[in-house]
Enzyme design. Structure first.
Site, PDB file in Angstrom:
ATOM      1  CD  GLN A 272      45.091   5.544   6.748  1.00  0.00           C
ATOM      2  OE1 GLN A 272      45.061   6.143   7.825  1.00  0.00           O
ATOM      3  NE2 GLN A 272      45.271   4.224   6.686  1.00  0.00           N
TER       4      GLN A 272
ATOM      5  CG  HIS B 117      46.562   5.358  11.822  1.00  0.00           C
ATOM      6  ND1 HIS B 117      47.031   4.425  12.715  1.00  0.00           N
ATOM      7  CD2 HIS B 117      46.022   4.637  10.803  1.00  0.00           C
ATOM      8  CE1 HIS B 117      46.775   3.201  12.269  1.00  0.00           C
ATOM      9  NE2 HIS B 117      46.162   3.315  11.094  1.00  0.00           N
TER      10      HIS B 117
ATOM     11  CD  GLU C  34      38.435   0.069  21.288  1.00  0.00           C
ATOM     12  OE1 GLU C  34      39.266  -0.744  21.728  1.00  0.00           O
ATOM     13  OE2 GLU C  34      38.386   1.271  21.662  1.00  0.00           O
TER      14      GLU C  34
ATOM     15  CE1 TYR D  55      36.788   5.709  26.204  1.00  0.00           C
ATOM     16  CE2 TYR D  55      38.247   7.571  26.593  1.00  0.00           C
ATOM     17  CZ  TYR D  55      37.008   6.987  26.705  1.00  0.00           C
ATOM     18  OH  TYR D  55      35.979   7.656  27.329  1.00  0.00           O
TER      19      TYR D  55
ATOM     20  CE1 TYR E 168      45.182  -4.141   9.772  1.00  0.00           C
ATOM     21  CE2 TYR E 168      46.995  -2.831  10.625  1.00  0.00           C
ATOM     22  CZ  TYR E 168      45.662  -2.947  10.277  1.00  0.00           C
ATOM     23  OH  TYR E 168      44.817  -1.883  10.451  1.00  0.00           O
TER      24      TYR E 168
END
Length: 383
Positions: A98, A160, A253, A263, A274
């Site tokens: 990613q 991530h 979110e 958070y 998943y």
């Protein structure tokens, strides 16, 4: 707040290929199709196509654009020119999963200092992590390039990395960092991953950071419990910081970012594991955790966020626009103060995966599509 969020669980759950860019840049093709929305009829203009997974976008003086490609190229576009320019002088970038070359923002005083800031994946001894560098843009070359931040620790894998950049009014810089696929990072205040960090424009640590000089906490942390924030925007008019965060299977979110707040990830989340769909963490709410202003289940994979402050769409003033990778649409979120009171879904399955959305200085919305033949698009009212 809790009731609102519960009620809003929706049913919707290299270098660039220059030949392609040269042929397609500057054509300014306007779609013949008119797209209806609640308040406007819209057209989509193609500014450029043939980009390799474009990621970040900012606006240069004199109608210019600076764009990054995840594959490791930075490009300059001038509307009306024959072709883009490839920017030289980038540091070594590790393209993995990613991550690669990600966001780009201009310093608030760019016209005077020519400083450009960008995030990317840096590698060391087979390990990877998000880094931020700055440099002066002279012509089409970066000079005096220096890395001002490195997320620690680096780790294996290509998941991530975050990573969005946003300058605040005091010229400090926010950097969003994913948890790198390791859930405990979210609640670990001794690691950078799983947080939003705040640094000074030279990479120093602001002394008013919430955990500054706390020996048990990393000084640069601004918020924690963040899984993978890929939308980040400072609304200057209201002095509010908004962020969109990827959940796992559900639980994406919209958050209102406040210094020092937790958070929740991975203790508190609307998301599930998943495939198997089992519970993650303790549940949906905990008193010491900031709940989302809005959440999407199933996941919309939000990436890119802007608050509209332009003159082309006056009825949209103050609305939030969120790009979706998974659902391939643009969400318009209607606010009442700091509450979301409605969502309109625009361009669903019409233009592809939306990586970035920005409000241009001309008042149009600009979009990057996430594809190996990606586009720069401009959303205009049909008059």
């Amino acid at each position: 707040m809790q009731d609102l969020v519960r009620n809003r669980i929706t049913k919707c759950f290299r270098l660039p290929i220059l030949l392609v860019l040269v042929m397609s840049w500057g054509r300014n093709a306007v779609s013949s199709e008119i797209y209806a929305s609640e308040l406007y009829e819209l057209r989509v203009k193609t500014i450029a196509t043939g980009l390799n997974y474009p990621w970040g976008l900012d606006f240069l003086p004199d109608d210019g654009l600076i764009v990054t490609e995840r594959s490791g190229a930075m490009l300059l576009f001038n509307i009306g020119a024959n072709k883009p320019e490839v920017v030289a002088g980038l540091p070594k970038i590790s393209v993995s999963g990613q991550g690669g070359l990600m966001d780009v923002v201009l310093h608030p005083n760019f016209s005077e200092n020519r400083m450009v800031y960008f995030s990317f994946v840096g590698g060391e001894d087979g390990l990877l992590g998000t880094e931020v560098a700055r440099a002066k843009l002279i012509g089409s070359r970066l000079v005096d390039t220096e890395v001002i931040f490195q997320a620690s620790p680096k780790s294996k894998g290509g998941r991530h990395f975050g990573s969005r950049l946003a300058f605040l009014g005091d010229k400090t810089l926010l950097v969003s960092l994913g948890d790198r696929g390791y859930r405990p990072n979210g609640q670990d205040l001794e690691t950078h991953p799983g947080s939003i960090i705040r640094v000074m424009e030279d990479g120093g640590t602001p002394p008013d950071n919430p955990f500054y000089d706390n020996k048990a906490v990393t000084d640069q942390i601004f918020t924690y419990g963040n899984r993978n924030v890929q939308g980040l925007f400072w609304d200057e008019l209201n002095d509010l910081i908004w962020a969109t965060e990827h959940g796992p299977q559900g639980g994406c979110e919209l958050n209102l970012i406040q210094p020092g707040k937790n958070y929740g990830w991975a203790d508190i989340t609307f998301g599930k594991n998943y495939i198997i769909g089992t519970k993650i963490g303790e549940g949906f709410y905990r008193e010491d955790v900031e709940g989302p202003i809005f959440q999407w289940t199933p996941s919309n994979a939000p990436s890119g966020l802007t608050v509209y402050r332009g003159e082309k769409f006056p009825a949209w003033a103050g609305n939030l626009f969120v790009g979706s990778l998974n659902l391939r649409l643009l969400s318009r979120l209607i606010l009442d103060g700091q509450k979301v009171i409605g969502e309109e879904r625009l361009l669903e399955h019409k233009i592809g995966r939306i990586r970035t959305v920005r409000t241009g200085p001309d008042g149009f919305l600009y979009i990057l599509t996430d594809d190996n033949n990606g586009d720069i698009l401009r959303i205009e009212p049909h008059l």
